[in-house]
Design an enzyme around this catalytic site. Structure first.
Site, PDB file in Angstrom:
ATOM      1  N   HIS A   1       0.850  -1.186   0.000  1.00  0.00           N
ATOM      2  CA  HIS A   1       0.000   0.000   0.000  1.00  0.00           C
ATOM      3  C   HIS A   1       0.883   1.233   0.000  1.00  0.00           C
ATOM      4  CE1 HIS A   1      -3.150   2.841   1.145  1.00  0.00           C
ATOM      5  NE2 HIS A   1      -3.985   1.928   0.711  1.00  0.00           N
TER       6      HIS A   1
ATOM      7  N   ASP B   1      -8.006  -5.123  -0.612  1.00  0.00           N
ATOM      8  CA  ASP B   1      -8.440  -5.922  -1.770  1.00  0.00           C
ATOM      9  C   ASP B   1      -8.138  -7.400  -1.641  1.00  0.00           C
ATOM     10  OD1 ASP B   1      -7.328  -3.075  -3.350  1.00  0.00           O
ATOM     11  OD2 ASP B   1      -9.401  -3.759  -3.432  1.00  0.00           O
TER      12      ASP B   1
END
Ligand code: SDX
Length: 392
Positions: free
Chosen positions: A270, A327
């Site tokens: 991320h 996700d």
């Protein structure tokens, strides 16, 4: 000359902006919406309450909740002529391409009633966008499978209405399950807003010129579609399918560490979180609840768990602080609920519309905001004179 850009008070010029909506501590893995931790909102609130919180800064009272949900419910239908937009697409068009088109098209229906300098018209525009996205999304799915569109119903909650529009058919109404509606609502909460990610920054930059909010949200959808951003949930499922089984996970991890392979573990890493994405924890828990309720044993979940186990022990991932993100598990849940992979990012867009419109509203209502005008570091050719073609 470091390439970092100065901060314009009240509005993002390029590198940063001020906002009261969402706080992320990437090192600690903390995500707060108006001060409330994401896991508490996911466990105790619902998506309409979170939408109100993001838009107005406080959790709603019962009266405010009822008024807000009524306002959203009575905007869920779309203009009957919008149906014809879908006929222009091939049946196998990616639903995100369809969503870019039909959401932008809303501007053509509401352009003359969206004076963004008028507070009431701004509010109605935010309600219209939040309300119509599930309808447009479900229509994109129905169109792709050749089933008739299902109209929204005013007697259903936001998540239930969406599931009904997605999966109901004239021959057989959709069998509502409280667990699945709650899981859908929770997935919407987990995707609602996330500070200045690529798609939200796109919406802010588009909106900073005074553009029509429907067109701005269409721009956000386009940015979200990228596999490095919202498209990752679709990419995760494809990756897990390609790995195929637990005994092949070691090979995938090895490939992800080999730069020449250009292979990345989708759903890992991320830009901000250098710790576990707090949304991924809630998503993993929800995954077990939904698969348990449906009595589904998905081998891809075993692959995902094994991948997480190995990666979190591997120094390559530990050194680079690469953890599962929002996700990583969402696709397994959505697949179990009956959504096709192509709809995963569309669901992300439906949920993130709440964050997009809240951030757009915050920007427009900030007296200090001005049009975004990213500057650059010029690294091209120095000034030189024109050379006629015969001398080139
Ligand atoms: C979302 O911004 C947001 O908030 C987004 C989001 C939201 O809610 O809006 O949270 C939603 O977009 C989540 C992210 C979904 N994307 C993916 O899962 C795609 C896979 N992830 C990567 O592409 C990557 O991790 C990013 C793009 C998400 C973040 O990239 P960074 O932080 O810029 O990291 P990087 O690309 O600079 O990589 C740092 C190092 C590199 O190795 P070195 O050059 O240091 O040797 O880590 C490696 C990278 O090669 N790396 C990975 C990896 N991600 C980074 N290696 C293997 N697999 C990965 N997934």
């Amino acid at each position: 000359d470091t390439g970092y850009f100065t901060y314009d008070p009240g509005y993002m010029s390029t590198g940063s902006c001020e906002s009261k909506i969402t706080f992320i501590d990437g090192d600690e893995g903390v995500l707060l919406h108006r001060g409330y931790p994401i896991d508490e909102l996911a466990d105790h609130s619902d998506f309409m309450e979170v939408a109100y919180l993001l838009l107005h800064g406080e959790l709603p009272t019962e009266v405010q909740s009822r008024e807000f949900e009524h306002a959203i419910t009575y905007h869920t239908m779309v203009h009957e002529q919008l149906r014809r937009f879908y006929d222009g697409f091939r049946r196998d068009a990616h639903p995100m391409a369809v969503m870019c088109g039909v959401t932008g098209a809303l501007a053509a229906f509401y352009h003359d009633s969206t004076d963004i300098t008028d507070e009431r018209q701004r509010e109605i525009a935010t309600h219209r966008l939040i309300a119509k996205m599930p309808t447009l999304a479900a229509m994109a799915y129905k169109y792709s499978v050749g089933q008739p569109f299902v109209y929204p119903r005013n007697d259903l909650g936001y998540a239930e209405n969406f599931l009904n529009m997605m999966f109901s058919v004239p021959a057989e109404p959709y069998r509502m399950s409280p667990t699945l509606s709650k899981a859908m609502d929770k997935i919407f909460i987990l995707h609602a807003d996330h500070e200045q990610n690529a798609s939200t920054s796109t919406v802010r930059l588009a909106g900073s010129s005074g553009a029509n909010p429907f067109a701005c949200i269409a721009a956000g959808i386009a940015s979200l579609w990228g596999p490095a951003h919202g498209g990752a949930n679709e990419a995760v499922l494809k990756m897990l399918g390609e790995i195929g089984s637990k005994d092949k996970v070691g090979e995938a991890v090895k490939m992800a560490k080999d730069k020449s392979s250009h292979f990345r573990l989708m759903g890992f890493g991320h830009r901000v979180y250098k710790n576990y994405d707090p949304r991924a924890k809630v998503m993993q828990k929800t995954c077990y609840e939904v698969l348990g309720e449906l009595g589904v044993k998905d081998p891809l979940l075993d692959v995902a768990m094994e991948l997480e186990r190995i990666a979190l022990q591997d120094e390559y991932f530990v050194e680079r602080k690469l953890y599962p993100n929002v996700d990583f598990y969402s696709g397994i849940i959505l697949k179990a609920m009956g959504f096709p992979v192509s709809m995963f990012t569309v669901l992300f867009a439906v949920a993130r519309t709440v964050g997009w419109v809240a951030q757009w509203k915050e920007m427009i209502e900030d007296p200090a905001y001005k049009i975004g005008r990213p500057r650059q570091l010029y690294t091209g050719a120095p000034k030189r004179s024109f050379v006629p073609v015969e001398k080139r």
